[in-house]
Design an enzyme around this catalytic site. Structure first.
Site, mmCIF file in Angstrom:
data_model
loop_
_atom_site.group_PDB
_atom_site.id
_atom_site.type_symbol
_atom_site.label_atom_id
_atom_site.label_comp_id
_atom_site.label_asym_id
_atom_site.label_seq_id
_atom_site.Cartn_x
_atom_site.Cartn_y
_atom_site.Cartn_z
ATOM 1 N N GLU A 1 2.519 4.985 -4.044
ATOM 2 C CA GLU A 1 2.375 6.039 -5.129
ATOM 3 C C GLU A 1 3.860 6.745 -5.314
ATOM 4 O O GLU A 1 4.137 7.099 -6.513
ATOM 5 C CB GLU A 1 1.518 7.000 -4.819
ATOM 6 C CG GLU A 1 -0.013 6.317 -5.011
ATOM 7 C CD GLU A 1 -0.351 5.405 -4.104
ATOM 8 O OE1 GLU A 1 -0.111 5.590 -2.567
ATOM 9 O OE2 GLU A 1 -1.315 4.501 -4.073
ATOM 10 N N ASP B 1 0.841 -1.130 0.154
ATOM 11 C CA ASP B 1 0.037 0.048 -0.024
ATOM 12 C C ASP B 1 0.955 1.233 0.022
ATOM 13 O O ASP B 1 1.956 1.240 0.284
ATOM 14 C CB ASP B 1 -0.912 0.040 1.220
ATOM 15 C CG ASP B 1 -1.928 1.007 1.203
ATOM 16 O OD1 ASP B 1 -2.355 1.494 0.214
ATOM 17 O OD2 ASP B 1 -2.332 1.275 2.102
ATOM 18 N N ASP C 1 -8.897 3.500 -2.195
ATOM 19 C CA ASP C 1 -10.057 3.855 -1.171
ATOM 20 C C ASP C 1 -11.177 4.544 -1.623
ATOM 21 O O ASP C 1 -11.552 5.718 -1.912
ATOM 22 C CB ASP C 1 -9.200 4.873 -0.303
ATOM 23 C CG ASP C 1 -8.174 4.368 0.663
ATOM 24 O OD1 ASP C 1 -7.947 3.284 0.626
ATOM 25 O OD2 ASP C 1 -7.457 5.200 1.172
#
Ligand code: GLC
Length: 765
Positions: free
Chosen positions: A410, A407, A481
């Site tokens: 990015e 997770d 999300d």
């Protein structure tokens, strides 16, 4: 965009046509007869591709001839004309213009006045930054009916025409709406479909790029990027299937997963301790919801330090995982890239000593802020950093963890964006964050995949939030999300379909929605869609209402059970589709247009999808709705619930109360199923159930050990099942796996025949 000027000369060297223009150089590389690369070295002579690994060019016949104002090159499938100004036009073998550079200029819109800006800001509106210019700008002509698919996880409807998107991996937790330009993933590949034909185009550049899909000007779409090279691949094909097979030839395919990875997965941010986790596990069995995986979100860690666990919450993680395993569950742990900057913490210390973390341009290790507070970021572009990261997985593997959920890659940073000029590497080459940002999640996933593979020898199970083209070789992905909104259930369909059309086929959404609070009705409708997504996981944010299947009362619990059991019954069909995906690059969950490219109604079908070739799902995704407007493409179909035969090529209304997700099976097909179990492997999978729809059908069915890579050495069984003239028979195409079926149950309409399975079966039905 720079002006290349006139084409002065060209030369041909093996499969490359080198081009000298007045003001620059370019080259055309023939990769295969259906793939051509267009390149100009704005940054480097090399591609430095992260998506494409190894040499892909195969020996291909092609011709090069001068034409007025340029040259023409032809393969068996593509004619390309390269003109002055490095304008490149692609035609199919019949001369249809499919992908021509537009000669029209972009017109810069008038800048806003200061007063106009002030007024907009007063009410809190966003300011349109106006016209942006690009060093590299490609404009392609668009016909009025042209549709676009792919581009990864972007918001909005299936057809990407009239949107503008930005490829800059972004963690934005606000509810994802159609006006969002960027999300977590960079998959700069699109498929164009128009009356004249179809083509694919892959812009292989990792810098922040913008795609304007005929939004600014209906006559052309444009792609703009500042940084990197002009580097794109034109892909020809007869239909979407051929395009995707070629694109995944280039960038790789989803490898077959371990069988359990196709089971239902339950997650929450977070199950806080051992008793929480075991209670969820026990409830799954108590309420008879099949489930294979429980996820441990960040709170399992000691102070959010990756590769550690909290002894307070989980006194002995190995024992916890063993208890789960005894109940038939696998555990998957989350791992974030941000390493807590704390001396004495071995991951930090070893990374600091070996100089594995990203540095500022002044040479200081960069400190950001993520869950653990002050954190440092591994420089995943370097092989030695990936190897070290991979080795760190020894810890979770020693606790018995079966998969890793990556997770925040990015990479996300809480307080500010990471500086553009942060020093990162692309293998030995010094690069910047600006260049490596969009491949950070890709490289992290690659590190995890390779680490797990080395440590376990099994097919690694990795989930990621951020990725780049080609990541499908290493990882599955979820859409980040989302929110418990009806609009997000609706968006899940085009979003997952477009991910599949961008090569990322093993994908899912957070079922029930991550942010916000889901309602019983939304939960029921979401699981009716979610069981068809390749990755099937319910996940929910902290402080949000619990959304395990039993949290909504008996009606929803029963619906939940019914659909998760359907998922488990369909596992043989899922697995067959995963194999097809690895072989040909076809997604498992597909938009109708993928199977029916000639059918114009399918071009914009947002609320139905196909599972493989034979199953059409038409879920209700509207609040309060009990009827579904179903469209079936031409041909006959069978209502999966009632067995009713329905002629396609029309739209009709199907009654679909809360417990009904309309499903249709194509005539002349077969559907392999099995008896649902509490988890995969609970009982030996020795009985195949095969439903026959129609009077003549052929179907390929695949089995292997569902665990390791032995199938690549021939350890698999491949059957061709044939049904003709009232007789069912088997043609064995590969007989390499020892785990054979013992029984077969054939079903056709109301008739059922049971028999012992063998390779020479012949059954009248
Ligand atoms: C991010 C992830 C989410 C996870 C949370 C805590 O928001 O997208 O899935 O639960 O971080 O780790």
């Amino acid at each position: 965009m720079k002006n290349f000027g006139k084409l002065l000369s060209y030369s041909v060297e093996k499969n490359i046509i080198r081009l000298e223009f007045e003001f620059g150089r370019g080259r055309i590389e023939i990769i295969r007869d259906d793939i051509i690369n267009v390149f100009s070295p704005f940054m480097s002579e090399e591609h430095y591709s992260k998506a494409i690994e190894g040499e892909k060019a195969v020996k291909t016949e092609f011709s090069v001839t001068p034409v007025k104002g340029g040259i023409k090159t032809e393969t068996a499938k593509i004619t390309a004309i390269i003109n002055d100004g490095f304008l490149v036009d692609f035609y199919d073998k019949n001369g249809a213009a499919l992908c021509r550079d537009s000669r029209e200029e972009r017109i810069s819109p008038e800048n806003m006045t200061e007063e106009g800006k002030r007024q907009l800001l007063l009410e809190g509106h966003a300011i349109n930054e106006g016209y942006t210019d690009f060093d590299i700008l490609i404009k392609k002509e668009v016909s009025p009916e042209e549709c676009f698919y792919g581009l990864g996880d972007k918001t909005g409807v299936l057809n990407k025409r009239n949107y503008q998107y930005k490829m800059w991996n972004t963690d934005n937790p606000a509810p994802h709406v159609d006006t969002f330009e960027a999300l977590y993933k960079t998959l700069p590949f699109l498929i164009s479909l128009k009356n004249a034909g179809v083509y694919g185009i892959f812009f292989d550049n990792t810098f922040a790029s913008v795609f304007n899909m005929a939004k600014e000007n209906p006559n052309f779409y444009w792609y703009g990027v500042n940084g990197g090279n002009l580097d794109y691949y034109y892909i020809a094909g007869e239909n979407l299937k051929e395009i995707l097979t070629a694109y995944t030839f280039l960038t790789g395919r989803v490898p077959l997963p371990q069988a359990w990875a196709l089971g239902y997965q339950q997650s929450r941010f977070s199950y806080m301790n051992e008793s929480d986790v075991l209670q969820v596990a026990d409830n799954m069995r108590k309420y008879d919801i099949p489930c294979d995986v429980i996820h441990l979100d960040i709170d399992y860690m000691d102070a959010f330090k990756v590769f550690t666990y909290s002894k307070k919450a989980f006194p002995n993680m190995k024992k916890t995982v063993k208890k789960l395993s005894d109940k038939g569950f696998k555990a998957v742990t989350i791992i974030d890239p941000g390493v807590k900057a704390e001396e004495g913490y071995s991951v930090y210390d070893s990374g600091i000593n070996a100089k594995y973390f990203c540095k500022t341009k002044y040479g200081r290790v960069y400190n950001g802020t993520v869950w653990p507070g002050k954190s440092v970021f591994p420089d995943f572009g370097r092989k030695e950093v990936r190897d070290w990261w991979g080795e760190n997985h020894k810890a979770p593997i020693s606790w018995g963890i079966s998969g890793i959920w990556n997770d925040m890659n990015e990479p996300a940073n809480f307080k500010t964006a990471l500086p553009d000029d942060l020093v990162m590497h692309d293998e030995g080459r010094k690069a910047t964050h600006l260049e490596m940002h969009n491949v950070y999640g890709h490289n992290m996933s690659k590190a995890t995949y390779e680490g797990l593979k080395k440590l376990t020898g099994k097919r690694p199970f990795v989930i990621t939030r951020a990725c780049y083209a080609g990541s499908q070789k290493y990882t599955t992905a979820w859409t980040g999300d989302n929110t418990s909104l009806w609009s997000h259930l609706q968006m899940a369909i085009p979003q997952l379909c477009n991910l599949g059309l961008s090569g990322m086929a093993f994908v899912g959404t957070d079922i029930g929605g991550f942010g916000g609070d889901t309602t019983p009705e939304l939960m029921a409708r979401w699981i009716e869609v979610g069981i068809f997504s390749p990755l099937c996981r319910n996940h929910c944010a902290k402080y949000r209402k619990y959304q395990e299947p039993w949290c909504f009362g008996d009606e929803v619990l029963n619906i939940y059970r019914k659909y998760v059991k359907l998922r488990y019954a369909l596992l043989p069909y899922f697995y067959d589709n995963f194999r097809i995906c690895e072989q040909k690059g076809y997604p498992i969950m597909r938009p109708l247009i993928f199977n029916y490219p000639e059918d114009k109604i399918c071009r914009n079908k947002n609320d139905e999808f196909m599972l493989g070739e034979n199953m059409l799902v038409a879920p209700v995704v509207e609040q309060g709705e009990e009827y579904k407007k179903v469209y079936l493409p031409k041909g006959n179909w069978y209502d999966y619930h009632t067995g009713e035969k329905i002629a396609g090529g029309k739209t009709f209304v199907r009654h679909a109360p809360l417990d009904t997700c309309p499903i249709y099976i194509k005539e002349n097909s077969m559907l392999p199923t099995c008896e649902p179990t509490a988890f995969i492997g609970e009982k030996p999978n020795d009985t195949l159930r095969l439903e026959i729809f129609g009077e003549k059908a052929a179907y390929e069915h695949y089995t292997d050990n569902g665990t390791d890579f032995a199938y690549r050495n021939g350890e698999y069984n491949l059957y061709e099942f044939i049904y003709r003239n009232g007789e069912f028979s088997v043609n064995v195409k590969n007989d390499g796996y020892a785990g054979k079926y013992k029984n077969i149950v054939l079903k056709k309409g109301d008739k059922t025949v049971k028999a012992a399975f063998n390779n020479n079966l012949k059954i009248k039905i």
